[in-house]
Write a protein that holds these residues in place. Sequence first.
Motif, short mmCIF file in Angstrom:
data_model
loop_
_atom_site.label_atom_id
_atom_site.label_comp_id
_atom_site.label_asym_id
_atom_site.label_seq_id
_atom_site.Cartn_x
_atom_site.Cartn_y
_atom_site.Cartn_z
N ILE A 383 14.86 -6.54 2.65
CA ILE A 383 13.93 -7.47 2.15
C ILE A 383 12.80 -6.75 1.79
O ILE A 383 12.35 -5.64 2.03
N THR A 384 12.27 -6.98 0.34
CA THR A 384 11.18 -6.44 -0.27
C THR A 384 10.32 -7.51 -0.61
O THR A 384 10.50 -8.57 -0.91
N LEU A 385 8.73 -7.09 -0.21
CA LEU A 385 7.94 -8.22 -0.35
C LEU A 385 7.44 -8.51 -1.85
O LEU A 385 7.46 -7.27 -2.86
N ASP A 386 6.96 -9.84 -2.12
CA ASP A 386 6.43 -9.94 -3.62
C ASP A 386 4.95 -9.92 -3.55
O ASP A 386 4.27 -10.89 -2.81
N PRO A 387 4.42 -8.86 -4.05
CA PRO A 387 2.85 -9.00 -4.27
C PRO A 387 2.25 -10.33 -4.91
O PRO A 387 1.05 -10.31 -4.81
N ASN A 388 2.94 -10.66 -5.73
CA ASN A 388 2.59 -11.89 -6.41
C ASN A 388 2.19 -13.02 -5.35
O ASN A 388 1.62 -13.92 -5.97
#
Length: 545
Positions: A383-388
């Motif tokens: 899982i990688t977070l989406d800063p947007n």
Amino acid sequence: MEQTMPDLEQEKISCSICLDLLKDPVTIPCGHSYCMNCIKTHWDGEDQRRIHSCPQCRKTFKPKPVLQKNIMLGELVEALKKTGLQAGPAAHCYAGPEDVACDVCTGRKMKAAKSCLVCLASYCEDHLQPHYDAPPLKKHKLVDPSKKLQENICSHHDEVMKIFCRTDQQCICYLCSMDEHKGHETVSAAAERTEKQKKLQVSRQQIQQRIQDQEKDLKLLQQEVEVINVSADKAVEDSEKIFTELIRLIQKRSSDVKQQIRSQQETEVSRVKEFQEKLEQEITELKRKDAELEQLSKTEDHNQFLLNYPSLSALSESTHSSSINICPPYFEDVTAAVSEFRDKLHDILRDTWTNISPTVTQGEVLLSEPKTRAESLKYSQEITLDPNTTKFNMVFSNGCRKMTSVLPKRSDVSGTISYYKLVLGRESLTGRCYWEVKWRGGGVVIGVSYKDISTGEAYDFDDKTWSLHCNTVFSTFFHKTVTMLPGPVSSRLGVYLDHRAGVLSFYSISETMTLIHRIQTTFTQPLYAGAYVNLGSSVEFVKLK
């Protein structure tokens, strides 16, 4: 006819400790008599002081006297018993350590029958009689015997507290109302009691109404249980009949296929035997040629080997088996057809199972859910977070796998800032997935959500977000409503998702894998992992191997 023992005789042969007739009477040096077991028990409690006393006159003895049964007193008690005399009620009306004693009695006090809130004293039946006879005393308030009468006396002025101060919410005396409570809102204690009694009655009515409502609901639930049981029993009976018929049909088809295969087998075997002799001859010829090949392989003369190799190779490729017209059996096609039938039946059962019985589906799902962390790791999802998906007070690191909450810049502070908003991952989750997070600080929110959620908060009771809120004290689960969970949880959490089965499970990961909460639902869209942390906290999606 049995007689009641006169009070005077009763006192002479009664033990002042147990207040009953003497049993194995003993007389101690001061002259008082007791039951042997009663005085022994009393002195056992004084053994640490090594000084023993009389419970009545308090005279002390050192060393502890040796107890001997008073034979004459014992015989007197037994003789009085044989005459039919019984201990009168007065023998059991003396006040014991746990009883409220009469404040008027002198010497050995009797049990109090009532306490007077006006006199602030307790009375036995005899001394209470004036309160029933004297007109001025009839107006006094009598209550059950109480040891707390002195709590009605003001500790500052030694007066009865008959006034209630609403400002300070306490009972006071009339001198308090003119002193430290001067200017406060005061009423009589009786008036305040009346008002609070009304409120108490309203509260009781509300509670009783709720009890009635919940008892009705309980009845409905009991009826529902009966309906569920009847319906379940009928469903089991009907489904067993249907599945029995289905099994019978499959067994018949299996018997037909078996018979067809055996018939075809007999035909094929009969045809093949006709060519068996030719095949045996061919095998003999092939063995001879194989011997020639072996001899050639042992030839040390390279030129001779190369000269003879082409002809021998041609001979090895030429075989009489091609002239034998043997039709291959078609049993593989039968197996393929049966396999295809099995796959179609499996698809039908899988696709329509939820329509047959959601309860069975749930049980099947739970059985197939991983039982250990090792099994869960088979479905590891990075899982990688989406800063947007967030705008305020978040710092991302470790390839957007870690998120830390910091104070927002002054220019960012406005009335439109939305706290506790889930920050979503980039990966779409549709199958079986498992991931873990590490967190530190005051609290963390982890969960899953549909992509099309608004910029609402993680605390929104909507139907598009499933989130677990954890801190150092307790944990809660949010989806439409809030569910309180046991806590606290470990600093490492695991999440298992089976999108198709509608299963979402949260685990506390330490030396063992402990289930925190599990839900069974239906997901209608792809899901995205999400997280949020409180100010000064951080969360990291672990990269599982």
